[in-house]
Write a protein that holds these residues in place. Structure first.
Motif, mmCIF file in Angstrom:
data_model
loop_
_atom_site.group_PDB
_atom_site.id
_atom_site.type_symbol
_atom_site.label_atom_id
_atom_site.label_comp_id
_atom_site.label_asym_id
_atom_site.label_seq_id
_atom_site.Cartn_x
_atom_site.Cartn_y
_atom_site.Cartn_z
ATOM 1 N N GLU A 185 0.755 -1.296 0.084
ATOM 2 C CA GLU A 185 -0.188 0.101 -0.031
ATOM 3 C C GLU A 185 0.851 1.210 0.086
ATOM 4 O OE1 GLU A 185 -1.968 1.048 3.750
ATOM 5 O OE2 GLU A 185 -1.206 -1.037 4.540
ATOM 6 N N HIS A 187 0.780 5.650 0.702
ATOM 7 C CA HIS A 187 -0.007 6.922 1.388
ATOM 8 C C HIS A 187 1.013 8.235 1.001
ATOM 9 C CE1 HIS A 187 -2.590 4.621 3.948
ATOM 10 N NE2 HIS A 187 -1.617 3.575 3.858
ATOM 11 N N THR A 288 -9.120 14.063 0.627
ATOM 12 C CA THR A 288 -8.339 12.812 0.683
ATOM 13 C C THR A 288 -8.926 11.931 -0.546
ATOM 14 O OG1 THR A 288 -8.239 12.834 2.881
ATOM 15 C CG2 THR A 288 -8.148 10.792 2.112
ATOM 16 N N ARG A 290 -8.851 8.400 -2.540
ATOM 17 C CA ARG A 290 -8.325 6.960 -2.494
ATOM 18 C C ARG A 290 -8.394 6.312 -3.710
ATOM 19 N NH1 ARG A 290 -10.899 8.360 2.237
ATOM 20 N NH2 ARG A 290 -9.910 8.013 4.390
ATOM 21 N N TYR A 291 -7.101 5.860 -4.470
ATOM 22 C CA TYR A 291 -7.176 5.387 -5.569
ATOM 23 C C TYR A 291 -6.939 4.001 -5.332
ATOM 24 C CZ TYR A 291 -5.752 9.865 -7.522
ATOM 25 O OH TYR A 291 -5.778 11.490 -7.842
ATOM 26 N N ASN A 305 -3.637 -0.049 -3.303
ATOM 27 C CA ASN A 305 -4.301 1.033 -2.885
ATOM 28 C C ASN A 305 -3.311 2.460 -2.776
ATOM 29 O OD1 ASN A 305 -6.718 -0.286 -2.659
ATOM 30 N ND2 ASN A 305 -6.626 -1.010 -0.433
ATOM 31 N N THR A 307 -3.442 6.437 -1.400
ATOM 32 C CA THR A 307 -4.228 7.179 -0.612
ATOM 33 C C THR A 307 -3.471 8.845 -0.644
ATOM 34 O OG1 THR A 307 -5.125 5.605 0.593
ATOM 35 C CG2 THR A 307 -5.668 7.947 1.373
ATOM 36 N N TYR A 309 -3.542 12.709 0.557
ATOM 37 C CA TYR A 309 -4.116 13.583 1.721
ATOM 38 C C TYR A 309 -3.318 14.923 1.329
ATOM 39 C CZ TYR A 309 -3.908 8.938 4.175
ATOM 40 O OH TYR A 309 -3.855 7.504 4.566
ATOM 41 N N THR A 414 -17.878 6.634 -5.286
ATOM 42 C CA THR A 414 -16.629 6.018 -6.124
ATOM 43 C C THR A 414 -16.741 6.135 -7.482
ATOM 44 O OG1 THR A 414 -16.373 4.399 -4.144
ATOM 45 C CG2 THR A 414 -15.871 3.578 -6.431
#
Length: 447
Positions: A185, A187, A288, A290-291, A305, A307, A309, A414
């Motif tokens: 993952e 971020h 935010t 989320r891909y 995933n 994300t 921010y 989504t």
């Protein structure tokens, strides 16, 4: 259309930004030899445009032959004209392209909303293009830029110059070497507070336009607005939806770049954004996104995933980095890649930090040297080497970033993304935001 018509006729006939069906690039391209100098024009010479221009012109193989800016003051066109006194000067980029026989490549350092309108006809005329990030103002424009570069066989580079810095190059090399194993993952974040306006209404009234500013030319393809001192030109345009792409658009093509480059990501499968309701004209103060991406050979599963921010002081939640040493604090901006064998922190413009699983201290890393992002483009346009952020790479990166700005308009919805068809099949209400309308008389021919 005949290959003998003028550039002025081509631009008038085909629309201000398009020339999508115009003359073949070979009609105007100059075949450069190893000893030829690349003749360069710069559109937008203040602010970032100044550093782009100076960066490209640092190559001894570059000759600056044309300069264009809507602001003739000393901070903009005046300074550039003083440094490059032999270059022709223009306020209107269309006139520059109409007289572009002495130009091989164009640097486009305008506000976001004018990137595609200037770059596309330049490419159609066979000019190599260096364009600032984000590559375009809309997803559709980004796709058109990528296609135009391929169709016209020109050398391109997006101005995400940090990609060539030792920090980002080292981070990519660490992932490719398998130092953290397959990535599970990601971020990414920007916790700073931009200086440009956000989450405000457009103020009433107008101010006198400075004598050095051609306000009508600055607005270009955007809706006509009254001039307000310090509100748009020369910098604060980033916070306005008509001109910029907000915090995600401003930083996404930098911070997500080493994520894309190291993991070889392409288009997301879907994304979900969370953000406060937008004002009518400006971007929000926080978001935010989320891909979900298809997995690659560098990821641990079928999907990944990622994300994003952006909000003042906001970083990934504590559980994301709970396994790291307690003495370590996340930087103000950057990315965390969590792998099967460890975690890689990629600060924004600082050396990466490698933490292997079970270790209490940072692991040593082997640094990769920087390259010159600007000279790399100039060299590639002369047939030496390849650019690393050509539009076939930076186009999909920009599309992903700008899809996030579409998602921000529909919080907690989504959006499934069909990249091949450029559709959002589960929520067609969002599709109009993949493109935009253009001011009358400035409509691109490819719409």
């Amino acid at each position: 259309m005949s290959g003998h018509i003028s550039r002025r006729q081509a631009i008038k006939t085909l629309g201000i930004a398009g020339a999508a069906a115009a003359l073949p690039a070979v009609s105007y391209s100059r075949v450069l030899g190893a000893n030829d100098r690349l003749r360069v024009a710069s559109v937008g010479t203040g602010g970032k445009g100044w550093s782009d221009l100076v960066g490209v012109a640092a190559s001894p193989a570059v000759q600056v032959t044309a300069l264009c800016d809507i602001d003739s003051s000393e901070k903009h066109l005046g300074r550039a004209a003083t440094k490059y006194p032999n270059a022709k000067t223009y306020a209107d980029w269309r006139k520059l392209l109409d007289n572009a026989d002495s130009v091989d490549g164009v640097i486009v350092s305008t506000p976001d909303f004018m990137h595609a309108p200037v770059s596309l006809p330049a490419m159609q005329l066979g000019k190599h293009v260096f364009c600032q990030k984000p590559l375009t103002h809309t997803v559709f424009e980004s796709r058109q830029m990528n296609k135009a570069a391929k169709r016209n066989k020109v050398v391109t580079q997006m101005g995400n110059q940090i990609q060539s810095h030792t920090a980002y190059r080292t981070a990519v090399a660490l992932v490719h070497a398998g130092k953290i194993g397959k990535v599970k993952e990601v971020h990414s974040w920007q916790a700073g507070t931009p200086s440009w306006p956000r989450n405000i209404e457009r103020p009433a009234g107008s101010d006198p336009v400075p004598k050095t500013v051609a306000w009508d030319l600055w607005q270009g393809v955007a809706p006509q607005r009254p001039y307000k001192s310090g509100l748009y030109h020369a910098f604060n345009w980033r916070g306005w939806q008509d001109y910029g792409t907000g915090q995600l658009g401003d930083f996404g093509c930098h911070i997500l770049d080493p994520v894309f480059k190291s993991l070889e990501l392409t288009a997301p499968l879907e994304l979900t954004a969370d953000a406060p309701p937008l004002k009518s004209d400006t971007w929000t103060e926080s978001a935010t996104v989320r891909y979900v991406f298809p997995g690659t050979k560098y990821t641990s599963g079928d999907t990944l995933n990622v994300t994003w921010y952006d909000a003042a002081g906001v970083r990934p939640p504590a559980e994301v980095t709970a396994h790291l040493p307690k003495s370590y604090s996340l930087p103000n901006a950057g990315s965390v890649l969590i792998g099967e064998k460890g975690t890689l922190i990629i600060p924004h413009v600082a050396m990466p930090k490698l933490f292997l699983s079970g270790a209490d201290t940072e692991a040593p890393i082997e640094e990769v040297a920087s390259v010159d992002h600007y000279v790399q483009w100039a060299d590639a346009a002369r047939g030496e080497g390849e650019p690393t952020s050509a539009f076939d790479y930076s186009g999909p990166l920009t599309e992903t970033v700008l899809l996030g700005t579409v998602g921000i308009r529909f919080p907690r919805q989504t959006l499934k993304w069909n990249a091949q068809e450029m559709t959002i099949p589960n929520f067609s209400e969002a599709e109009p935001w993949l493109t935009k309308s253009y001011a009358k008389g400035w409509e691109p021919a490819w719409i």
